[in-house]
Scaffold this motif. Structure first.
Motif, PDB file in Angstrom:
ATOM      1  N   TRP A  26      -2.567  -6.520  -0.600  1.00 45.86           N
ATOM      2  CA  TRP A  26      -2.073  -7.126  -1.837  1.00 45.86           C
ATOM      3  C   TRP A  26      -2.584  -6.437  -3.093  1.00 45.86           C
ATOM      4  CZ3 TRP A  26       1.942 -10.120  -1.378  1.00 45.86           C
ATOM      5  CH2 TRP A  26       2.152 -10.805  -0.180  1.00 45.86           C
ATOM      6  N   LYS A  27      -3.760  -5.808  -3.046  1.00 49.27           N
ATOM      7  CA  LYS A  27      -4.328  -5.196  -4.240  1.00 49.27           C
ATOM      8  C   LYS A  27      -4.136  -3.689  -4.302  1.00 49.27           C
ATOM      9  CE  LYS A  27      -7.872  -8.569  -5.464  1.00 49.27           C
ATOM     10  NZ  LYS A  27      -9.309  -8.769  -5.804  1.00 49.27           N
ATOM     11  N   TYR A  28      -3.825  -3.085  -3.162  1.00 48.36           N
ATOM     12  CA  TYR A  28      -3.732  -1.624  -3.153  1.00 48.36           C
ATOM     13  C   TYR A  28      -2.389  -1.113  -2.626  1.00 48.36           C
ATOM     14  CZ  TYR A  28      -8.741  -1.957  -3.957  1.00 48.36           C
ATOM     15  OH  TYR A  28      -9.967  -2.257  -4.484  1.00 48.36           O
ATOM     16  N   LEU A  29      -2.078  -1.406  -1.352  1.00 44.68           N
ATOM     17  CA  LEU A  29      -0.882  -0.817  -0.762  1.00 44.68           C
ATOM     18  C   LEU A  29       0.400  -1.282  -1.441  1.00 44.68           C
ATOM     19  CD1 LEU A  29      -1.581  -0.789   3.085  1.00 44.68           C
ATOM     20  CD2 LEU A  29      -1.814   1.054   1.431  1.00 44.68           C
ATOM     21  N   LEU A  30       0.532  -2.577  -1.698  1.00 41.60           N
ATOM     22  CA  LEU A  30       1.767  -3.081  -2.295  1.00 41.60           C
ATOM     23  C   LEU A  30       2.000  -2.556  -3.709  1.00 41.60           C
ATOM     24  CD1 LEU A  30       4.247  -4.822  -1.866  1.00 41.60           C
ATOM     25  CD2 LEU A  30       2.956  -6.796  -2.683  1.00 41.60           C
ATOM     26  N   PRO A  31       1.010  -2.581  -4.620  1.00 44.29           N
ATOM     27  CA  PRO A  31       1.253  -1.982  -5.945  1.00 44.29           C
ATOM     28  C   PRO A  31       1.592  -0.491  -5.876  1.00 44.29           C
ATOM     29  CG  PRO A  31      -0.689  -3.391  -6.005  1.00 44.29           C
ATOM     30  CD  PRO A  31      -0.295  -3.267  -4.573  1.00 44.29           C
ATOM     31  N   ILE A  32       0.890   0.238  -4.991  1.00 49.96           N
ATOM     32  CA  ILE A  32       1.202   1.663  -4.850  1.00 49.96           C
ATOM     33  C   ILE A  32       2.626   1.841  -4.329  1.00 49.96           C
ATOM     34  CG2 ILE A  32       0.609   3.774  -3.600  1.00 49.96           C
ATOM     35  CD1 ILE A  32      -2.299   2.837  -3.623  1.00 49.96           C
ATOM     36  N   SER A  33       3.049   0.982  -3.385  1.00 47.33           N
ATOM     37  CA  SER A  33       4.398   1.072  -2.832  1.00 47.33           C
ATOM     38  C   SER A  33       5.452   0.825  -3.905  1.00 47.33           C
ATOM     39  CB  SER A  33       4.566   0.059  -1.697  1.00 47.33           C
ATOM     40  OG  SER A  33       3.661   0.308  -0.647  1.00 47.33           O
ATOM     41  N   ILE A  34       5.216  -0.149  -4.768  1.00 44.82           N
ATOM     42  CA  ILE A  34       6.187  -0.450  -5.833  1.00 44.82           C
ATOM     43  C   ILE A  34       6.325   0.730  -6.774  1.00 44.82           C
ATOM     44  CG2 ILE A  34       6.644  -1.947  -7.811  1.00 44.82           C
ATOM     45  CD1 ILE A  34       5.265  -4.205  -6.256  1.00 44.82           C
ATOM     46  N   VAL A  35       5.200   1.305  -7.190  1.00 45.99           N
ATOM     47  CA  VAL A  35       5.245   2.476  -8.076  1.00 45.99           C
ATOM     48  C   VAL A  35       5.923   3.646  -7.375  1.00 45.99           C
ATOM     49  CG1 VAL A  35       3.849   4.150  -9.344  1.00 45.99           C
ATOM     50  CG2 VAL A  35       3.218   1.736  -9.372  1.00 45.99           C
ATOM     51  N   ASN A  36       5.649   3.813  -6.082  1.00 42.94           N
ATOM     52  CA  ASN A  36       6.237   4.920  -5.333  1.00 42.94           C
ATOM     53  C   ASN A  36       7.746   4.768  -5.188  1.00 42.94           C
ATOM     54  OD1 ASN A  36       5.782   7.369  -3.700  1.00 42.94           O
ATOM     55  ND2 ASN A  36       6.554   6.101  -2.036  1.00 42.94           N
ATOM     56  N   VAL A  37       8.232   3.532  -5.056  1.00 45.93           N
ATOM     57  CA  VAL A  37       9.678   3.308  -4.997  1.00 45.93           C
ATOM     58  C   VAL A  37      10.339   3.732  -6.315  1.00 45.93           C
ATOM     59  CG1 VAL A  37      11.456   1.527  -4.915  1.00 45.93           C
ATOM     60  CG2 VAL A  37       9.629   1.525  -3.231  1.00 45.93           C
ATOM     61  N   LEU A  38       9.706   3.398  -7.432  1.00 47.80           N
ATOM     62  CA  LEU A  38      10.239   3.830  -8.733  1.00 47.80           C
ATOM     63  C   LEU A  38      10.240   5.350  -8.840  1.00 47.80           C
ATOM     64  CD1 LEU A  38       8.472   1.217 -11.059  1.00 47.80           C
ATOM     65  CD2 LEU A  38      10.836   1.188 -10.239  1.00 47.80           C
ATOM     66  N   LEU A  39       9.185   5.986  -8.351  1.00 47.19           N
ATOM     67  CA  LEU A  39       9.118   7.448  -8.370  1.00 47.19           C
ATOM     68  C   LEU A  39      10.201   8.054  -7.478  1.00 47.19           C
ATOM     69  CD1 LEU A  39       7.594   9.980  -9.316  1.00 47.19           C
ATOM     70  CD2 LEU A  39       6.042   9.677  -7.370  1.00 47.19           C
ATOM     71  N   ALA A  40      10.399   7.462  -6.286  1.00 43.36           N
ATOM     72  CA  ALA A  40      11.437   7.958  -5.382  1.00 43.36           C
ATOM     73  C   ALA A  40      12.825   7.751  -5.962  1.00 43.36           C
ATOM     74  CB  ALA A  40      11.330   7.250  -4.031  1.00 43.36           C
ATOM     75  N   ALA A  41      13.043   6.633  -6.656  1.00 39.68           N
ATOM     76  CA  ALA A  41      14.334   6.395  -7.302  1.00 39.68           C
ATOM     77  C   ALA A  41      14.602   7.433  -8.377  1.00 39.68           C
ATOM     78  CB  ALA A  41      14.373   4.995  -7.894  1.00 39.68           C
ATOM     79  N   THR A  42      13.568   7.809  -9.111  1.00 38.41           N
ATOM     80  CA  THR A  42      13.718   8.852 -10.135  1.00 38.41           C
ATOM     81  C   THR A  42      14.084  10.189  -9.502  1.00 38.41           C
ATOM     82  OG1 THR A  42      12.053   7.722 -11.492  1.00 38.41           O
ATOM     83  CG2 THR A  42      12.576  10.012 -12.049  1.00 38.41           C
ATOM     84  N   VAL A  43      13.392  10.516  -8.400  1.00 38.77           N
ATOM     85  CA  VAL A  43      13.702  11.767  -7.689  1.00 38.77           C
ATOM     86  C   VAL A  43      15.131  11.739  -7.161  1.00 38.77           C
ATOM     87  CG1 VAL A  43      13.122  13.138  -5.644  1.00 38.77           C
ATOM     88  CG2 VAL A  43      11.309  12.196  -7.073  1.00 38.77           C
ATOM     89  N   ALA A  44      15.584  10.582  -6.665  1.00 45.46           N
ATOM     90  CA  ALA A  44      16.932  10.485  -6.114  1.00 45.46           C
ATOM     91  C   ALA A  44      17.987  10.581  -7.206  1.00 45.46           C
ATOM     92  CB  ALA A  44      17.078   9.160  -5.361  1.00 45.46           C
ATOM     93  N   VAL A  45      17.756   9.945  -8.352  1.00 48.80           N
ATOM     94  CA  VAL A  45      18.742   9.956  -9.435  1.00 48.80           C
ATOM     95  C   VAL A  45      18.929  11.362  -9.996  1.00 48.80           C
ATOM     96  CG1 VAL A  45      19.184   9.181 -11.800  1.00 48.80           C
ATOM     97  CG2 VAL A  45      18.450   7.535 -10.076  1.00 48.80           C
ATOM     98  N   PHE A  46      17.840  12.059 -10.183  1.00 45.93           N
ATOM     99  CA  PHE A  46      17.910  13.416 -10.752  1.00 45.93           C
ATOM    100  C   PHE A  46      18.047  14.487  -9.687  1.00 45.93           C
ATOM    101  CE2 PHE A  46      15.793  10.956 -14.088  1.00 45.93           C
ATOM    102  CZ  PHE A  46      16.546  11.330 -15.202  1.00 45.93           C
ATOM    103  N   GLU A  47      18.068  14.086  -8.415  1.00 42.49           N
ATOM    104  CA  GLU A  47      18.243  15.010  -7.287  1.00 42.49           C
ATOM    105  C   GLU A  47      17.220  16.150  -7.334  1.00 42.49           C
ATOM    106  OE1 GLU A  47      22.271  16.298  -7.138  1.00 42.49           O
ATOM    107  OE2 GLU A  47      23.048  14.321  -6.593  1.00 42.49           O
ATOM    108  N   TRP A  48      15.970  15.767  -7.479  1.00 39.22           N
ATOM    109  CA  TRP A  48      14.882  16.748  -7.531  1.00 39.22           C
ATOM    110  C   TRP A  48      14.420  17.185  -6.149  1.00 39.22           C
ATOM    111  CZ3 TRP A  48      11.804  13.771 -11.829  1.00 39.22           C
ATOM    112  CH2 TRP A  48      12.398  14.036 -13.070  1.00 39.22           C
TER     113      TRP A  48
END
Length: 362
Positions: A338-360
């Motif tokens: 709850w304090k580490y893996l889940l917050p990191i996962s949420i941020v990582n999903v946003l990062l992955a969405a950015t990579v997917a949108v810009f096709e990096w």
């Protein structure tokens, strides 16, 4: 998929046509389902026996000992001897237990494990059910097993079993979030929930390196969270021998205990198959851009060897965790999620969405 890869489509179509020639459509479907079920059960039993033997030998190597050596050559049939022992042992039901729920719980746990194997693609043309939400199906069906675990703990009428079931329920429900979020990161880049389409999207490179940093972070989170969801060390608080005897299956014996044991290794196999499919390309060969000779050699290795080779690599990582890290406390276990893996996962999903949108990605 290249032309050198072995495609099982022709074989599966031939089996279906042969059954249709000799049987009515209804009975042909029943015969196909029976054949598929038998093939799946045989495959799982063989793989689980190999995994048990591998875990004992790896544990022996890491602890500077030999492992099983007496039954068969270098203990190679020790797991088979254990299976025969469990088959011959009596299934004892506690006097004050809820007999119906006590007997039903192992069936629920094992059935959900087998159901989750359906949408995986084991080789080109070798897939039981090509469903367009395959990843969602596997995660949803796998989560049902917590019902059987809670049922086993409560129906045993044993305080240790109940405490183990409660721990297991909290653990599985918590770490399912991180497992799902780690998969969403790759799904965002591949653009599909279909397992076959995710594999085909990695024909020019596996997502573990094609997806850059988000894919690597997702893989690390997936391995850690899956190990916790599997109730394996160092996250085996539900079966902590020093505290709870054997956790939720303390009162089980014989074949009922064997079903819990089989479901544990089947779930580990499912987690490894998902990691191999989503992050390592499933049955896709390893291609390195610019090395045409190397890539041509990789094409000659059959797809099912690639797939199960990657699966056993992930299995080795999970076994490695067990014999490397000490067991943590239940509060540390939940804090990690709850304090580490889940917050990191949420941020990582946003990062992955950015990579997917810009096709990096590559």
């Amino acid at each position: 998929m290249t032309s050198l890869q072995i495609d099982f489509t022709g074989l599966t179509q031939w089996i279906g046509q042969t059954l249709s020639e000799y049987l009515s459509p209804g009975w042909a479907l029943v015969a196909e389902l029976i054949l598929v079920a038998l093939a799946l059960i045989v495959m799982i039993v063989v793989l689980v026996i190999l995994m048990i033997y591998a875990e004992r030998k790896i544990a022996g190597f890491m602890q500077l000992r030999l492992g099983p050596m007496r039954v068969g050559w270098c203990g190679s049939i020790q797991a088979i001897a254990d299976v025969l022992k469990l088959l011959l042992k009596e299934c004892v039901t506690p006097f004050k237990a809820d007999k119906f729920l006590f007997a039903l719980a192992p069936f629920i746990v094992l059935t959900t494990s087998f159901l989750a194997l359906v949408p995986f693609s084991y080789a080109p043309g070798l897939q039981l059910w090509d469903i367009n939400i395959g990843v969602l199906y596997v995660t949803a069906v796998s989560s049902i097993s917590v019902i059987g675990v809670m049922m086993a703990g409560w129906a045993s009428n044993n305080k240790y079993s109940l405490l183990g079931a409660m721990r297991s329920g909290a653990q599985i429900v918590s770490y399912e979030l991180s497992v799902g979020m780690s998969l969403i990161a790759v799904i965002a880049m591949s653009g599909s929930l279909s397992i076959l389409e995710i594999i085909n999207s990695q024909a020019d490179g596996w997502w573990i390196y094609k997806g850059h940093i988000p894919a690597i972070i997702s893989f690390i989170i997936f391995i850690v969270a899956s190990t916790a969801e599997l109730n394996r060390a160092p996250f085996d608080l539900a079966e902590a021998e020093q505290e709870l005897t054997a956790g939720f299956h303390t009162e089980y014996s014989g074949m009922q205990f064997a079903m819990f044991f089989l479901s544990e290794y089947t779930n580990m196999l499912i987690a490894s198959m998902m990691a191999a499919t989503v992050f390592f390309g499933g049955w896709q060969p390893l291609y390195i851009p610019g090395l045409d000779g190397f890539n041509a050699v990789m094409d000659y290795i059959p797809g099912f060897i690639w797939f199960f080779g990657k699966v056993f690599f992930v299995v080795f990582l999970i076994i490695w965790f067990r014999w490397t890290f000490p067991r943590i406390r239940i509060d540390q276990l939940l804090r990690l999620e709850w304090k580490y893996l889940l917050p990191i996962s949420i941020v990582n999903v946003l990062l992955a969405a950015t990579v997917a949108v810009f096709e990096w990605y590559i």
